[in-house]
Design a protein around this motif. Structure first.
Motif, PDB file in Angstrom:
ATOM      1  N   GLY A 202       0.780  -1.230   0.000  1.00  0.00           N
ATOM      2  CA  GLY A 202       0.000   0.000   0.000  1.00  0.00           C
ATOM      3  C   GLY A 202       0.811   1.280   0.000  1.00  0.00           C
ATOM      4  O   GLY A 202       0.243   2.376   0.013  1.00  0.00           O
ATOM      5  N   TYR A 203       2.127   1.187  -0.036  1.00  0.00           N
ATOM      6  CA  TYR A 203       2.970   2.379  -0.096  1.00  0.00           C
ATOM      7  C   TYR A 203       3.106   2.858  -1.539  1.00  0.00           C
ATOM      8  O   TYR A 203       2.922   2.094  -2.492  1.00  0.00           O
ATOM      9  CB  TYR A 203       4.373   2.080   0.454  1.00  0.00           C
ATOM     10  CG  TYR A 203       4.408   1.776   1.928  1.00  0.00           C
ATOM     11  CD1 TYR A 203       4.480   2.800   2.867  1.00  0.00           C
ATOM     12  CD2 TYR A 203       4.379   0.459   2.383  1.00  0.00           C
ATOM     13  CE1 TYR A 203       4.528   2.514   4.231  1.00  0.00           C
ATOM     14  CE2 TYR A 203       4.421   0.165   3.738  1.00  0.00           C
ATOM     15  CZ  TYR A 203       4.494   1.198   4.657  1.00  0.00           C
ATOM     16  OH  TYR A 203       4.535   0.908   6.003  1.00  0.00           O
ATOM     17  N   ARG A 204       3.447   4.158  -1.682  1.00  0.00           N
ATOM     18  CA  ARG A 204       3.819   4.714  -2.978  1.00  0.00           C
ATOM     19  C   ARG A 204       5.267   5.168  -2.885  1.00  0.00           C
ATOM     20  O   ARG A 204       5.626   5.948  -2.001  1.00  0.00           O
ATOM     21  CB  ARG A 204       2.931   5.904  -3.352  1.00  0.00           C
ATOM     22  CG  ARG A 204       1.521   5.526  -3.748  1.00  0.00           C
ATOM     23  CD  ARG A 204       0.782   6.691  -4.390  1.00  0.00           C
ATOM     24  NE  ARG A 204       0.830   7.905  -3.580  1.00  0.00           N
ATOM     25  CZ  ARG A 204      -0.233   8.669  -3.322  1.00  0.00           C
ATOM     26  NH1 ARG A 204      -1.424   8.331  -3.794  1.00  0.00           N
ATOM     27  NH2 ARG A 204      -0.113   9.762  -2.607  1.00  0.00           N
ATOM     28  N   LYS A 232       1.220   3.786   9.822  1.00  0.00           N
ATOM     29  CA  LYS A 232       0.451   4.357   8.718  1.00  0.00           C
ATOM     30  C   LYS A 232       1.196   4.198   7.393  1.00  0.00           C
ATOM     31  O   LYS A 232       2.422   4.135   7.351  1.00  0.00           O
ATOM     32  CB  LYS A 232       0.162   5.835   8.985  1.00  0.00           C
ATOM     33  CG  LYS A 232      -0.770   6.053  10.173  1.00  0.00           C
ATOM     34  CD  LYS A 232      -1.145   7.518  10.310  1.00  0.00           C
ATOM     35  CE  LYS A 232      -2.136   7.715  11.453  1.00  0.00           C
ATOM     36  NZ  LYS A 232      -2.545   9.142  11.598  1.00  0.00           N
ATOM     37  N   LEU A 233       0.403   4.167   6.326  1.00  0.00           N
ATOM     38  CA  LEU A 233       0.965   4.107   4.981  1.00  0.00           C
ATOM     39  C   LEU A 233       1.210   5.517   4.465  1.00  0.00           C
ATOM     40  O   LEU A 233       0.709   6.496   5.022  1.00  0.00           O
ATOM     41  CB  LEU A 233       0.011   3.365   4.040  1.00  0.00           C
ATOM     42  CG  LEU A 233      -0.317   1.918   4.411  1.00  0.00           C
ATOM     43  CD1 LEU A 233      -1.383   1.364   3.476  1.00  0.00           C
ATOM     44  CD2 LEU A 233       0.934   1.056   4.360  1.00  0.00           C
ATOM     45  N   GLU A 245       6.019  10.732   3.783  1.00  0.00           N
ATOM     46  CA  GLU A 245       4.839  11.543   4.070  1.00  0.00           C
ATOM     47  C   GLU A 245       3.635  10.622   4.196  1.00  0.00           C
ATOM     48  O   GLU A 245       3.320   9.875   3.264  1.00  0.00           O
ATOM     49  CB  GLU A 245       4.593  12.571   2.958  1.00  0.00           C
ATOM     50  CG  GLU A 245       5.663  13.636   2.841  1.00  0.00           C
ATOM     51  CD  GLU A 245       5.361  14.646   1.744  1.00  0.00           C
ATOM     52  OE1 GLU A 245       4.281  14.515   1.109  1.00  0.00           O
ATOM     53  OE2 GLU A 245       6.188  15.546   1.521  1.00  0.00           O
ATOM     54  N   GLU A 246       2.971  10.688   5.334  1.00  0.00           N
ATOM     55  CA  GLU A 246       1.789   9.853   5.534  1.00  0.00           C
ATOM     56  C   GLU A 246       0.667  10.289   4.602  1.00  0.00           C
ATOM     57  O   GLU A 246       0.541  11.461   4.261  1.00  0.00           O
ATOM     58  CB  GLU A 246       1.321   9.953   6.991  1.00  0.00           C
ATOM     59  CG  GLU A 246       2.300   9.374   7.991  1.00  0.00           C
ATOM     60  CD  GLU A 246       1.786   9.506   9.418  1.00  0.00           C
ATOM     61  OE1 GLU A 246       0.676  10.077   9.594  1.00  0.00           O
ATOM     62  OE2 GLU A 246       2.473   9.053  10.342  1.00  0.00           O
ATOM     63  N   PHE A 247      -0.137   9.310   4.177  1.00  0.00           N
ATOM     64  CA  PHE A 247      -1.310   9.634   3.370  1.00  0.00           C
ATOM     65  C   PHE A 247      -2.286  10.457   4.205  1.00  0.00           C
ATOM     66  O   PHE A 247      -2.435  10.225   5.416  1.00  0.00           O
ATOM     67  CB  PHE A 247      -2.025   8.362   2.901  1.00  0.00           C
ATOM     68  CG  PHE A 247      -1.255   7.566   1.872  1.00  0.00           C
ATOM     69  CD1 PHE A 247      -0.485   8.193   0.910  1.00  0.00           C
ATOM     70  CD2 PHE A 247      -1.330   6.181   1.863  1.00  0.00           C
ATOM     71  CE1 PHE A 247       0.205   7.465  -0.044  1.00  0.00           C
ATOM     72  CE2 PHE A 247      -0.649   5.438   0.915  1.00  0.00           C
ATOM     73  CZ  PHE A 247       0.132   6.081  -0.040  1.00  0.00           C
ATOM     74  N   ASN A 251      -6.487   9.548   0.802  1.00  0.00           N
ATOM     75  CA  ASN A 251      -5.709   8.468   0.199  1.00  0.00           C
ATOM     76  C   ASN A 251      -5.902   7.140   0.904  1.00  0.00           C
ATOM     77  O   ASN A 251      -5.356   6.132   0.492  1.00  0.00           O
ATOM     78  CB  ASN A 251      -4.216   8.824   0.213  1.00  0.00           C
ATOM     79  CG  ASN A 251      -3.892   9.916  -0.779  1.00  0.00           C
ATOM     80  OD1 ASN A 251      -4.428   9.936  -1.873  1.00  0.00           O
ATOM     81  ND2 ASN A 251      -3.029  10.843  -0.388  1.00  0.00           N
ATOM     82  N   ASN A 252      -6.617   7.122   1.998  1.00  0.00           N
ATOM     83  CA  ASN A 252      -6.822   5.886   2.751  1.00  0.00           C
ATOM     84  C   ASN A 252      -7.935   5.057   2.137  1.00  0.00           C
ATOM     85  O   ASN A 252      -8.843   5.575   1.551  1.00  0.00           O
ATOM     86  CB  ASN A 252      -7.146   6.199   4.212  1.00  0.00           C
ATOM     87  CG  ASN A 252      -5.917   6.753   4.939  1.00  0.00           C
ATOM     88  OD1 ASN A 252      -4.791   6.453   4.564  1.00  0.00           O
ATOM     89  ND2 ASN A 252      -6.150   7.560   5.969  1.00  0.00           N
TER      90      ASN A 252
END
Length: 252
Positions: A202-204, A232-233, A245-247, A251-252
């Motif tokens: 789930g990461y970018r 967190k992703l 940087e957290e979504f 973006n969740n």
């Protein structure tokens, strides 16, 4: 002592032996000729079976057409090296082995270039990108669900470089990549050298194309470090400097 009269008799016997040998030789040649004629007119002189293995991208018809093969062609004149040379001209073929099995069988074992990713074309069709950079425009009988999906990719000239970089990534990490985009810079203009990598967790990951292989091999260590700080992703930037940087909620 031998008399002089015995020599003509010996010479006659020697001449007779030579004539007998010639006669036997002619008889053998005659029956050999007859055997060849019978063989050429019999079904066993022609190819009755062509066994092809190792093809997923190509079809048997592709092999027949490229190598100019057909059931019923004469067995003896077939040159396996010629067939091999023709098949290796196909972009999909990495290696090939061709053998003849007497009396009437031909065996072709193919090793194809494997898909390293899939490209979404303008018609919405997923096309395999092979290990040699060739984009296969056809139907595959096998699905490679663990390969990255290349979408939103506008610069097809960058595909060979993408393949080169993907080839540097460890297999255990490559399967963690679900999707690849060409990105845009901070001014929202297209930049074909920047990529966004979507991972199965789930990461970018934001990375430059020419650094994709080296930077993605660091991915497991980066994720392990992040998980000690947050659950967190988010976006992982592996550009001039590394940051996370957290979504946001969207973006969740």
């Amino acid at each position: 002592m031998y008399s002089e009269q015995s020599f003509p008799i010996y010479q006659k016997r020697r001449v007779k032996r030579k004539r007998n040998k010639r006669l036997v030789g002619l008889i053998i040649l005659f029956f050999l000729f007859i055997a060849i004629i019978i063989y050429l007119k019999s079904p066993i002189s022609r190819i009755a079976e062509i066994e092809i293995s190792g093809i997923d991208l190509l079809s048997e018809n592709d092999i027949y057409k490229t190598a100019d093969l057909r059931i019923g062609m004469y067995y003896l004149p077939i040159r396996t090296n010629s067939i091999k040379r023709k098949l290796l001209e196909l972009e999909e073929v990495k290696e090939v082995n061709v053998t003849k099995q007497f009396p009437s069988k031909l065996v072709i074992q193919v090793i194809e270039e494997q898909p390293i990713a899939y490209l979404l074309n303008e018609d919405g069709v997923w096309l395999p990108i092979l290990e040699n950079g060739y984009i296969f425009n056809g139907n595959s009988e096998k699905n490679f669900l663990d390969r990255p999906l290349v979408t939103k990719w506008d610069d097809v000239n960058k595909i060979p470089k993408l393949v080169e970089e993907l080839g540097k990534i460890k297999p255990s990490i490559l399967v963690e990549i679900s999707e690849i985009w060409q990105s845009r810079d901070l001014n929202a203009t297209f930049d074909s050298s920047r990529l966004i990598i979507f991972t199965r967790e789930g990461y970018r990951v934001h990375v430059l194309l020419e650094e994709l292989g080296d930077k993605m091999n660091l991915y497991p260590a980066i994720i392990n470090n992040l998980k000690t700080k947050t659950t967190k992703l988010g976006d992982i930037y592996l550009l001039e400097s590394m940051r996370f940087e957290e979504f946001d909620d969207d973006n969740n």
